[in-house]
Design a protein around this motif. Structure first.
Motif: not given
Lengths: 111, 920
Positions: B199-206, B350-351, B368-370
């Motif tokens: 819902a929040r990330v913008h760096a990916f096309d999907g 994402l972090e 917790i990290a990614v």
């Protein structure tokens, strides 16, 4: 224009195309050569020679549709051109003239 | 223009016909009935033709003719293929020649035909001169073929597995995401976290998610296990893959309560649904749930490994377990990076999101990290290091081969100085002579390259067959044009670099000088020094390879002697999976009782039991736990974690495990009796050091979650859980009736060959339930073997390389020493005539040869120690600079070197002084 000069293999090739009949395919020509002249010919030699005869205007070809066994790839059907026939005729005449009078000398030795 | 009918006047009809024919042959292939389909042209020959034949219909027609003739020769497929390869070669040579001829004609320059003519002459001369020295030629070709062949094969592996892009659109933008716990261990992604990211990330096309999900397929003749994967609806969009039939998943398929839908692989569609287009809309019963098939994936589609069925998230999306944020249920996220963005930028974003989640849900998310990684690198993680070590090793081998060839060529060049000088004296230009030498060496490397391709093909087949189970992308490994290019580049480099030495020498000598001096047969001191230098390098390289092989051999030996904690012989294992509503806890327990009663009654069976996770194979259920009387650490990540292992009664006895204290489980430890566990020694030592753990209690799960306290009733010896080279984890065994899982492995102890009992055991299962699939049937020995397949492969390849390297080095050494003896025949003869003892002569020659070997060895040891860290990760139970291995390797190499020097030295002592002097 005088008829083109033909090498021995070129003569054999043109003759084989004529023997196979109109619209000869290269593999049939190769088989004919092998069956009749006992010449087993590599495909590299075969196709480049056919190309050369085409360049000299002695052969021509048209495209025929492929079949399943050749994954639908097209075929080339070869025909000897009138110039090709003339060249063959000239070669035969030269040979016949050269043979003339030598029959006694060259006849098969009797056993 | 001669020739009637070119492409233009055959346009539409021809195309239509061709298309129809293609369709016919496709159907023909599918039916598998057509005889002419049997012979396929060799890939290499096809590749060659594609490059050599004229473009357009001319080339197509020739290819078609060849195909037709190939298939007409279907009586012996092998012979037909070899015929095809020969014709392809003849066509390529003829057409290449033809093109060169046409070009020189059209260039109309005077120089070109002359130049071509002279190259042709050089080639013929080269062939003749090689034919005159068959031993030399064979040794050189073998050396080149081995070096080029081995390096091409390994390069093909590296290229197919590591370098070639994944078969997806723009694969570099595909990013794999997982979570990392505060201890730094990789975790799968919690579903609610994934939803927040998306819902929040913008760096990916999907951003998609998915997890493996093996299914039991029922409703057909026999229940089967199929490889499945559940994925979010956008998964295939992100990969850039469309179904070849039917439709893709849609957002609606992911909604809670949506109708269960599935996409199937092309192979599955053909196998299970008879390749019928009407399969769309059919139902598949997977884990007792009906899924509608909505599409078929394109032929050859593969994500990480072969998967039969992909299902959308709909049926699972509402699962309360899945919606628990602390539950990391095996999902991994896959994103398509926006064009122009770096993976680092995406990781930063994402972090940041993950940190916010940590503040929002401290209970489950703090610390917790990614972790983001390109999909391509993620897939090959397990094999990367092995392949790179092998690649490095093969580089050494190629170098050795080159050095050897250089040595041979220099020796020959020296021996031919007289000939070259005569040619120079007769007016052969320097350029002309140098060019002839280059043609010679290029011819040798081309021939070596060709034979090398054959060696590579054979070696590659062996390597692929030997590759550890589960090696990723093995299907992508083939001898491909880039590998061939590599081989020929290597060959050409060998040719040009090492052709250059004699060429330089030849062009540097003055004609007359050598005509006079040349007869006395002296190779210049310079060339001799060069040869000795190369020899030292070769020995050093061989030593590095031998050390690597030696270390890997020690590793495998150590691994095979690891104490596993159980008896692996005479043990048959197989997996079962209880899926669907009907398998209630009680039913599973009862079913197992019944099955094992039957199995134990089989002749040849000594005992049988079941366990959640087989030893060596890895734990299926790791969980934190709380030990009674031990302080609970403040930070959650410091809580101890153990491999939770439900087992049926008789498991320990069946496996041949050792009871240290207390008791084992019995049938009395049922679902209703008091809760008990058996722990391993590792856990006893860690949790209750110096105390008696018997009677103590522990609880699986977090301290605050309600759970059952279980009493420790026994301690068993440690067994290897996660492979032979891993440390044994803390382990808690639970009676199966008190914690019945749905996946289990059967273990059957036999008195006879365990594999022979497979049908009987499977039959015993299927008598009771024909819909329960039995899969992954393996003997325990096989499980052990598979667990060290990677090391075994490395050992085998390195050993072959090392043996080749040793052989090449000893042959090279022999060559140099023997050559030295020949050159010094006169001197030796004089020495003997003057009264030198033969053993002195022997010592003299051996000493000179060995001095090269010793120097090479010293350099090699230094090199091996420097390079040791590259191999460290592959080793077990031995350090990368293990002195014993190095000493053994040095001893072996020097022994071989001694033999290689002794033979020519012995020949030197046989020199007859009168003969030697008369020869002058």
């Amino acid at each position: 224009m005088p008829p083109a000069y033909l090498g021995e293999f070129e003569q054999l090739l043109l003759l084989a195309v004529l023997r196979v009949g109109s619209d000869a395919f290269a593999p049939d020509v190769a088989r004919e050569l092998e069956a009749r002249a006992g010449r087993s010919v590599s495909r590299g030699h075969l196709y480049t020679s056919l190309d050369r005869l085409e360049d000299k205007g002695l052969l021509r070809w048209k495209v025929a549709a492929g079949t399943a066994v050749r994954d639908g790839l097209p075929r080339r059907a070869y025909t000897v051109t009138p110039a090709g026939v003339a060249a063959l005729r000239a070669s035969r005449d030269v040979l016949q003239r050269m043979w003339h009078g030598l029959d006694g000398l060259l006849k098969e030795p009797s056993r | 223009m001669s020739g009637v009918g070119r492409d233009e006047n055959t346009g539409p009809t021809k195309n239509a016909k061709t298309a129809k024919n293609a369709e016919n042959s496709r159907l023909c292939a599918l039916s598998g009935l057509c005889v002419h389909r049997r012979a396929a042209p060799p890939r290499l020959a096809r590749w060659l033709l594609e490059r050599a034949l004229p473009p357009g219909v001319r080339g197509d027609a020739i290819r078609g003719d060849l195909l037709e003739e190939l298939r007409a020769r279907s009586r012996s497929a092998a012979r037909a293929r070899s015929w095809y390869a020969r014709q392809a070669l003849s066509l390529s040579v003829r057409y290449a020649w033809d093109r060169a001829r046409r070009r020189t004609q059209s260039d109309n320059t005077k120089r070109s035909p002359m130049f071509l003519e002279s190259i042709w002459q050089d080639l013929r001369y080269a062939v003749r001169s090689y034919a005159k020295a068959p031993t030399f030629t064979i040794i050189m070709l073998t050396t080149l073929a081995l070096g080029i062949g081995a390096s091409t094969a390994i390069f093909s592996m590296v290229d197919g597995i590591l370098l070639r892009p994944l078969p997806f659109a723009d694969p570099d933008r595909l990013i794999w995401v997982n979570e990392v716990n505060p201890k730094g261990n990789t975790m799968s992604v919690s579903w609610p976290n994934f939803l927040d990211w998306r819902a929040r990330v913008h760096a990916f096309d999907g951003l998609a998610a998915g997890r493996t999900n093996p299914f039991t397929l029922t409703g057909r003749d026999q229940a089967r296990r199929v490889d499945g994967r559940r994925v979010t609806a956008n998964f295939f969009d992100i990969l850039g893959v469309r179904p070849s039939l039917g439709r893709n998943f849609t957002q609606a398929d992911d909604r809670i309560g949506a109708e269960p839908v599935a996409l199937v692989s092309d192979a599955f569609w053909r196998r299970e649904l008879s390749g019928d287009r009407a399969a769309i809309g059919q139902r598949l019963i997977l884990d007792a749930r009906a899924f509608t098939v909505v599409g078929v994936l394109p032929i050859g589609f593969r994500y990480v490994r072969d998967t039969d069925v992909f299902v959308a998230m709909g049926p699972f999306a509402g699962d309360p377990m899945l919606l628990e944020r602390g539950n990391h249920a095996g999902y991994f996220a896959l994103g398509r990076l926006k064009r122009g963005l770096t993976i680092e930028a995406a990781a930063r974003e994402l972090e940041a999101i993950e940190n916010d989640l940590g503040l929002q849900y401290p209970q489950t998310n703090s610390g917790i990290a990614v972790h983001l990684e390109r999909l391509s690198s993620r897939i090959v993680n397990t094999v990367r290091q092995t392949l790179l070590v092998l690649f490095g090793a093969v580089g050494f081998l190629l170098l050795i081969a080159c050095v050897n060839v250089a040595n041979l060529l220099i020796a020959r060049g020296a021996a031919r100085q007289h000939e070259l000088a005569v040619r120079a004296a007769l007016g052969g230009g320097r350029l002309r002579i140098a060019s002839q030498l280059l043609v010679e060496s290029s011819l040798a490397s081309a021939a070596g390259g060709l034979v090398g391709v054959g060696v590579a093909a054979a070696l590659l087949r062996t390597l692929v067959a030997m590759a550890p189970e589960g090696t990723p992308r093995l299907d992508d490994v083939r001898l491909d044009p880039s590998a061939l290019l590599f081989a020929f580049a290597a060959a050409a480099a060998c040719g040009i670099i090492f052709g250059a030495f004699p060429a330089m020498q030849a062009s540097g000598v003055s004609g007359q000088h050598v005509v006079v001096r040349g007869r006395s047969g002296g190779a210049s001191a310079r060339s001799h020094r060069l040869r000795r230098g190369l020899m030292v390098a070769e020995v050093a390289l061989a030593l590095v390879l031998l050390t690597g092989a030696g270390l890997m051999i020690r590793t495998v030996l150590q691994l095979t002697h690891v104490d596993t904690g159980f008896r692996a012989d005479h043990l048959l294992t197989m997996q079962v999976s209880f899926r669907g509503e009907r398998w209630t806890d009680a039913k599973r327990v009862a079913f197992l009782d019944e099955v094992f009663a039957r199995v134990r009654a089989l002749p040849g069976v000594a005992n049988a039991a079941a366990v959640l996770s087989l030893p060596i194979d890895g734990s299926q259920w790791n969980s934190v736990f709380v030990a009674e009387g031990q302080p609970v650490p403040e930070r959650r990540e410091l809580l101890p974690s153990a491999a939770m292992t439900p087992v049926t009664a008789g498991y320990f006895e069946t496996m041949g495990m050792r009871l240290v204290r207390g008791r084992l489980f019995t049938v009395a430890d049922g679902a209703q009796s008091s809760r008990v566990v058996v722990i391993n020694e590792m856990l006893a030592r860690r949790m209750w050091p110096g105390e008696d753990p018997l009677g103590k209690r522990l609880k699986q799960g977090w301290p605050e979650t309600p759970g059952t306290w279980r009493e420790v009733v026994g301690i068993v010896a440690d067994v290897k859980v996660d492979g032979l080279s891993e440390l044994t984890p803390l382990q808690v065994y639970i009676p199966f009736p008190q914690s019945p899982t749905s996946d289990l492995a059967f273990v059957v102890r036999t008195d006879v060959d365990p594999a022979s009992l497979q049908p009987a055991v499977e039959a015993a299962v299927h008598v009771l339930d024909r819909d329960l699939p039995v899969f992954s049937v393996r003997t325990m020995d096989r499980v052990l073997e598979a667990s060290i397949a990677r090391e075994r492969m490395a050992v085998l390849v390195l050993m072959v390389f090392a043996i080749v390297a040793l052989t090449l080095a000893s042959v090279g050494l022999y060559g140099v020493v023997a050559h030295g003896v020949t050159e010094r025949t006169h001197e030796i003869g004089v020495r003997i005539a003057l009264g030198a003892e033969r053993r002195h002569v022997l010592g003299l020659v051996v000493r000179q040869g060995l001095s090269m070997a010793v120097l090479g060895t010293a350099i090699g040891v230094a090199g091996a120690i420097t390079l040791s860290r590259w191999i460290e990760g592959l080793l077990f139970g031995v350090t990368a600079t293990d002195p014993a291995t190095i000493v053994a390797v040095v001893a072996m190499l020097l022994t071989v070197a001694l033999v290689a020097c002794y033979v020519p030295a012995w020949r030197a002592t046989r020199v007859d002084p009168t003969q030697a002097l008369r020869a002058e």
